[in-house]
Design a protein around this motif. Sequence first.
Motif, short mmCIF file in Angstrom:
data_model
loop_
_atom_site.label_atom_id
_atom_site.label_comp_id
_atom_site.label_asym_id
_atom_site.label_seq_id
_atom_site.Cartn_x
_atom_site.Cartn_y
_atom_site.Cartn_z
N TYR A 70 0.84 -1.20 0.00
CA TYR A 70 0.00 0.00 0.00
C TYR A 70 0.88 1.25 0.00
N VAL A 85 -9.59 5.27 1.14
CA VAL A 85 -8.89 4.08 0.65
C VAL A 85 -9.42 3.71 -0.72
N SER A 87 -8.77 0.38 -3.09
CA SER A 87 -8.10 -0.92 -3.08
C SER A 87 -8.42 -1.69 -4.35
N ALA A 162 -14.18 3.98 1.68
CA ALA A 162 -13.30 3.13 0.88
C ALA A 162 -14.04 2.59 -0.32
#
Length: 554
Positions: A70, A85, A87, A162
């Motif tokens: 990350y 975030v 991802s 996120a």
Amino acid sequence: MGLLSDPNRRRALINLLTRLNAPICGMPVEWLVKTMQARGLEVYTQRFSRTLPFPDENKERYMVKGTNVYGILRAPRAPRTEALVLSAPCTPGDNNNQAVGLLLGLAQYFRNQIYWAKDIIFLVNDHDLIGMQAWLEGYHHTNTTGMDWSPLQGRGGSIQAALSLELSSDVVTSMDLVLEGLNGQLPNLDLANLFYAFCQKIGVLCTIQGKLQRNDWDSVSGYSHAVQTMMLMVMKQASGRPWGDHGLFLRYHIEAATIKGINSFRQYKTDATTIGRLLEGMYRKLNNLLERLHQSYFFYLMPSLSHFVSIGYYMPAFGLLAVILLLRALDLWVQLATPPPTTEDGIADIEQSSPGVLSVLTPLVISHLTGAALYMLPIRFQEMAVEHFPVSETEAVVLTAIAVYTAGLALPHNTHRLLSGEGTEQGWRVLKLVALLYLAVLLGCTALINFSLGFILALTLVPAAAFVTPHVPKVLSAFVLVILSPACTLLFSVFFFQELQEMPVSFLDGWLLYLSVISQGILDHFLYGSLVYPLIALLVYPCWLLFWNILFWK
């Protein structure tokens, strides 16, 4: 938005995607670290390992080892107390390399902007949900699942929201929004509204449950389409499993969703630049938030992205089912309060009016011991089963669970006579009163946590609880009660879910899928903390056994 509008940036992203699409064995950790560092991010890695309680045959793994990578883009205009975030799971092969490439392209673009007021964390997690679980536990300094992971060397601020990105195909025709998280949790509805608003603004085809939006709401076909979409959401939410990496964020009160690129509508096509503009717009909106998303609903069902059904509309349907249990319990209470019949000498029939405590307590205890065996024995006895039978560990766990479940049908229905002799007429009434109140409280608590699961259980258990008495025809009633049991409810749900997805299966394929669902449910509990398996084994099944006991009361 202007994202990747520069031809040089577009070519760089295409080269990046091409490079990531090359066959790889595992996650290219060193290459990802160098690539993120080249884009000006603070880059860190996290190693983790997890031994599964039994092999996951769907993904052919038993011992999982991996590394999360990350990078943190520090906010240039804020005290760095909050973070967002983005991802992308990186699986062996090239299943999600398009998403990883787009994530790195966005990292390069975001690095050149100065308006960020929150840290942005770009996470590439290994081994899908297991890697995400390790990273979240490390980020929040918790360890709820017994996983081994190395402490995080770098952290951002408190995570506000996120998004997880999945692009399983080189050709993306629409963007699908996945909301269902662990134990049926859902993100704030504003996150879904934000996704839908930006899709409409930039002309991206968007879907939910893989189904397109329809405008003919007043027609029969439009209504059927909406019901089908909503029922898919009900079935997914009732499963209790996270349907994307976002599902684990919801446990930490972080609003999250998975955006999945699908290739189902050939007349449309969305390129990487358009997807990047969509994500940039959403992150800029989330970046401007002064507080967490909380203005909209947390409990809802969605027949489409532009419509929703709030808790105030669907909860009364559950209430109507639950009131049946309360009315039936009230009827039994009145019957029990009626003075006992007297003999010719004017003496009350004590045997019929005073059931022994043991006659009621014994089936209650043994039913719950059976449920405890259903919860503990499949995992503990897998090695013994493998030694004595030609089955794998996963098959041993599933078949042991089915064996314990089936054996439980033979145990409780005569236990009330072990210590107290013949059961009395008042005895089964007291037991049923206790079972009805128990079921009402159990379903009510379940519906508050996971409405879809509580509603499906109520549809099957309430009719069984209402009609069962020792005086109904035994064979027919036993057959109906088995059909309405939790195991058969799960079997029917598997076939119904396949029909809703317009992928019907034969009975044999459905049975194999049913066994896979059982093993996956047990794994989800031990890996991520899903509550469906212990709820069914320790509470719902013993409660159903009480009604089975009442049917065979003597």
